[in-house]
Scaffold this active site. Structure first.
Site, PDB file in Angstrom:
ATOM      1  N   TYR A 117       0.846  -1.203   0.000  1.00 22.49           N
ATOM      2  CA  TYR A 117       0.000   0.000   0.000  1.00 22.49           C
ATOM      3  C   TYR A 117       0.881   1.252   0.000  1.00 22.49           C
ATOM      4  O   TYR A 117       0.616   2.218  -0.718  1.00 22.49           O
ATOM      5  CB  TYR A 117      -0.880  -0.038   1.250  1.00 22.49           C
ATOM      6  CG  TYR A 117      -1.753   1.164   1.464  1.00 22.49           C
ATOM      7  CD1 TYR A 117      -2.969   1.309   0.802  1.00 22.49           C
ATOM      8  CD2 TYR A 117      -1.393   2.161   2.377  1.00 22.49           C
ATOM      9  CE1 TYR A 117      -3.782   2.410   1.018  1.00 22.49           C
ATOM     10  CE2 TYR A 117      -2.202   3.259   2.606  1.00 22.49           C
ATOM     11  CZ  TYR A 117      -3.404   3.380   1.927  1.00 22.49           C
ATOM     12  OH  TYR A 117      -4.206   4.464   2.146  1.00 22.49           O
ATOM     13  N   LYS A 121       0.999   4.192  -2.791  1.00 22.42           N
ATOM     14  CA  LYS A 121       0.680   5.582  -2.433  1.00 22.42           C
ATOM     15  C   LYS A 121       1.842   6.528  -2.747  1.00 22.42           C
ATOM     16  O   LYS A 121       1.629   7.675  -3.137  1.00 22.42           O
ATOM     17  CB  LYS A 121       0.314   5.658  -0.944  1.00 22.42           C
ATOM     18  CG  LYS A 121      -1.108   5.191  -0.646  1.00 22.42           C
ATOM     19  CD  LYS A 121      -2.106   6.270  -1.053  1.00 22.42           C
ATOM     20  CE  LYS A 121      -3.532   5.905  -0.690  1.00 22.42           C
ATOM     21  NZ  LYS A 121      -4.504   6.911  -1.164  1.00 22.42           N
ATOM     22  N   PRO A 144      -1.907  12.637   5.149  1.00 21.31           N
ATOM     23  CA  PRO A 144      -2.567  12.672   6.455  1.00 21.31           C
ATOM     24  C   PRO A 144      -2.057  11.562   7.366  1.00 21.31           C
ATOM     25  O   PRO A 144      -1.602  10.514   6.901  1.00 21.31           O
ATOM     26  CB  PRO A 144      -4.044  12.419   6.099  1.00 21.31           C
ATOM     27  CG  PRO A 144      -3.982  11.556   4.888  1.00 21.31           C
ATOM     28  CD  PRO A 144      -2.712  11.922   4.144  1.00 21.31           C
ATOM     29  N   HIS A 160      -9.656   0.113  10.586  1.00 23.07           N
ATOM     30  CA  HIS A 160      -8.612   0.755  11.380  1.00 23.07           C
ATOM     31  C   HIS A 160      -8.960   0.670  12.877  1.00 23.07           C
ATOM     32  O   HIS A 160     -10.069   0.301  13.244  1.00 23.07           O
ATOM     33  CB  HIS A 160      -8.435   2.213  10.944  1.00 23.07           C
ATOM     34  CG  HIS A 160      -7.828   2.336   9.582  1.00 23.07           C
ATOM     35  ND1 HIS A 160      -8.582   2.609   8.461  1.00 23.07           N
ATOM     36  CD2 HIS A 160      -6.556   2.183   9.154  1.00 23.07           C
ATOM     37  CE1 HIS A 160      -7.788   2.630   7.402  1.00 23.07           C
ATOM     38  NE2 HIS A 160      -6.551   2.380   7.786  1.00 23.07           N
TER      39      HIS A 160
HETATM   40  O1  GFB Z   1      -5.497   1.463  12.706  1.00 18.33           O
HETATM   41  P1  GFB Z   1      -4.394   0.534  12.468  1.00 18.33           P
HETATM   42  O2  GFB Z   1      -4.721  -0.728  11.777  1.00 18.33           O
HETATM   43  O3  GFB Z   1      -3.346   1.392  11.677  1.00 18.33           O
HETATM   44  O4  GFB Z   1      -3.707   0.086  13.856  1.00 18.33           O
HETATM   45  P2  GFB Z   1      -1.770   1.473  11.492  1.00 18.33           P
HETATM   46  C1  GFB Z   1      -3.142   0.982  14.776  1.00 18.33           C
HETATM   47  C2  GFB Z   1      -2.647   0.251  15.985  1.00 18.33           C
HETATM   48  O5  GFB Z   1      -3.781  -0.207  16.724  1.00 18.33           O
HETATM   49  C3  GFB Z   1      -1.762  -0.977  15.778  1.00 18.33           C
HETATM   50  C4  GFB Z   1      -3.593  -1.530  17.157  1.00 18.33           C
HETATM   51  O6  GFB Z   1      -0.715  -0.961  16.722  1.00 18.33           O
HETATM   52  C5  GFB Z   1      -2.699  -2.149  16.089  1.00 18.33           C
HETATM   53  O7  GFB Z   1      -2.012  -3.275  16.576  1.00 18.33           O
HETATM   54  N1  GFB Z   1      -4.897  -2.187  17.327  1.00 18.33           N
HETATM   55  C6  GFB Z   1      -5.415  -2.645  18.515  1.00 18.33           C
HETATM   56  C7  GFB Z   1      -5.812  -2.460  16.378  1.00 18.33           C
HETATM   57  N2  GFB Z   1      -6.600  -3.209  18.327  1.00 18.33           N
HETATM   58  C8  GFB Z   1      -6.885  -3.113  17.021  1.00 18.33           C
HETATM   59  C9  GFB Z   1      -8.004  -3.539  16.226  1.00 18.33           C
HETATM   60  O8  GFB Z   1      -8.971  -4.130  16.700  1.00 18.33           O
HETATM   61  N3  GFB Z   1      -7.952  -3.228  14.886  1.00 18.33           N
HETATM   62  C10 GFB Z   1      -6.887  -2.566  14.317  1.00 18.33           C
HETATM   63  N4  GFB Z   1      -6.924  -2.295  13.003  1.00 18.33           N
HETATM   64  N5  GFB Z   1      -5.814  -2.197  15.052  1.00 18.33           N
HETATM   65  C11 GFB Z   1      -2.453   1.365   8.992  1.00 18.33           C
HETATM   66  C12 GFB Z   1      -1.708   0.978   7.744  1.00 18.33           C
HETATM   67  O9  GFB Z   1      -1.568   1.095  10.000  1.00 18.33           O
HETATM   68  O10 GFB Z   1      -2.761   2.747   9.038  1.00 18.33           O
HETATM   69  C13 GFB Z   1      -2.311   1.557   6.541  1.00 18.33           C
HETATM   70  O11 GFB Z   1      -1.603  -0.429   7.675  1.00 18.33           O
HETATM   71  C14 GFB Z   1      -2.702   3.021   6.678  1.00 18.33           C
HETATM   72  O12 GFB Z   1      -1.429   1.373   5.469  1.00 18.33           O
HETATM   73  C15 GFB Z   1      -3.397   3.309   7.980  1.00 18.33           C
HETATM   74  O13 GFB Z   1      -1.579   3.850   6.558  1.00 18.33           O
HETATM   75  C16 GFB Z   1      -3.607   4.790   8.244  1.00 18.33           C
HETATM   76  O14 GFB Z   1      -1.403   2.886  11.776  1.00 18.33           O
HETATM   77  O15 GFB Z   1      -1.007   0.455  12.259  1.00 18.33           O
END
Ligand code: GFB
Length: 293
Positions: A117, A121, A144, A160
């Site tokens: 990704y 981007k 962002p 997310h």
């Molecule tokens: O939102 P998230 O997936 O974005 O995860 P990233 C942020 C943090 O939250 C990580 C924790 O450290 C996850 O381990 N987390 C805890 C969780 N519980 C949860 C849950 O239930 N769901 C999720 N999703 N996370 C993404 C990128 O990374 O951010 C993309 O992979 C993109 O490419 C996006 O840039 C903005 O900041 O880790």
């Protein structure tokens, strides 16, 4: 026009995936011509949280490469005068100097969890600059930090962290179980409320004409454990918050340099994380039947 960011932006025309297939260059050209589009905020993307990124590397690469390439090429062909495209702070190299600044984008490998990704981007920056240099297109990009708010995707697996935790907290209350957070809870993230993102993106459309990507982020990082506690407080959850170390943390932190935003928009006030979470939770409760998941 119906995603997290697109829903928050005011525009005369908001194509959705049902009215325009951005994977189809000819259809994209025809749509721009038919509607006399002159300016575009390009926020269409295939996105997801850390798990979706890790499991669907190929899909995330292909979808974002094709739709970005098509949108910029169609806009160029049709003489669109201004374009603002969305990158993300995950485009930066894993091994970068903090705070992350626009001059570091291409300096090394992105974090392995979302490299496909991130590279796709990064190409928005390359294509925007190449079209500026060869064709004189006024195509700019924004970077962002993590975005949240109404119209987010609340899927438990692929979304997310904020929408996922809102839904998980609700489920824990309904089923009288623990509120389970992925990873250690220790990573730090910058979170920007989607209404703020829309306001800044609109300002960029009207005022910012530089090939240097424009970083959008608030001043402070918040730890994931703090986000979990805030959500529990707002939702009235009184049970146990537990951490599941079998899930990945991703990057430990990715603080970004918002000095250009501060310089151009000195009076801009960011929505606090407490107010933003309340708005996101209220929206989720009011729209539960229709949320994307
Ligand atoms: O939102 P998230 O997936 O974005 O995860 P990233 C942020 C943090 O939250 C990580 C924790 O450290 C996850 O381990 N987390 C805890 C969780 N519980 C949860 C849950 O239930 N769901 C999720 N999703 N996370 C993404 C990128 O990374 O951010 C993309 O992979 C993109 O490419 C996006 O840039 C903005 O900041 O880790």
């Amino acid at each position: 026009g119906r995603g997290l960011v697109g829903s928050a932006i005011e525009a005369d025309l908001k194509p959705t995936r049902n009215t325009l297939d951005l994977m189809d260059l000819d259809a994209t050209v025809a749509y721009i011509q038919a509607n006399n589009v002159t300016e575009i905020i390009h926020c269409a993307a295939k996105v997801g949280g850390i798990k979706a990124n890790m499991e669907q590397l190929g899909e995330f690469f292909y979808a974002n490469m094709i739709l970005n390439t098509n949108v910029l090429e169609a806009a160029r062909k049709c003489g669109v005068t201004k374009m603002v495209s969305f990158m993300s702070t995950c485009v930066f190299p894993d091994d970068a100097t903090y705070p992350l600044s626009a001059d570091q984008i291409h300096n090394g490998e992105p974090h392995p969890s979302n490299y496909a990704y991130a590279y796709a981007k990064r190409m928005l920056d390359v294509q925007s600059r190449a079209y500026r240099d060869q064709y004189g297109c006024n195509f700019v990009t924004v970077i962002p930090c993590n975005i949240y708010g109404p119209h987010d995707n609340f899927d438990l697996e692929n979304s997310h962290v904020i929408p996922a935790l809102i839904r998980k907290c609700e489920t824990a209350m309904e089923q009288d179980t623990d509120f389970v957070i992925w990873g250690s809870g220790k990573p730090w993230r910058e979170f920007m409320y989607v209404g703020d993102v829309a306001e800044v993106a609109t300002w960029v459309l009207n005022n910012y004409d530089s090939p240097v990507p424009f970083i959008m982020s608030p001043d402070e990082e918040v730890q994931i454990s703090t986000i979990a506690q805030e959500i529990a407080t707002v939702m009235g959850f009184e049970g146990a918050i537990v951490y599941d170390a079998s899930y990945p943390d991703g990057q430990l932190k990715k603080p970004s340099d918002n000095s250009v935003l501060k310089q151009h928009m000195p009076d801009f006030e960011f929505t606090s994380i407490q107010d933003g979470l309340k708005k996101a939770i209220d929206w989720y409760k009011a729209n539960k039947k229709d949320v994307r998941s």
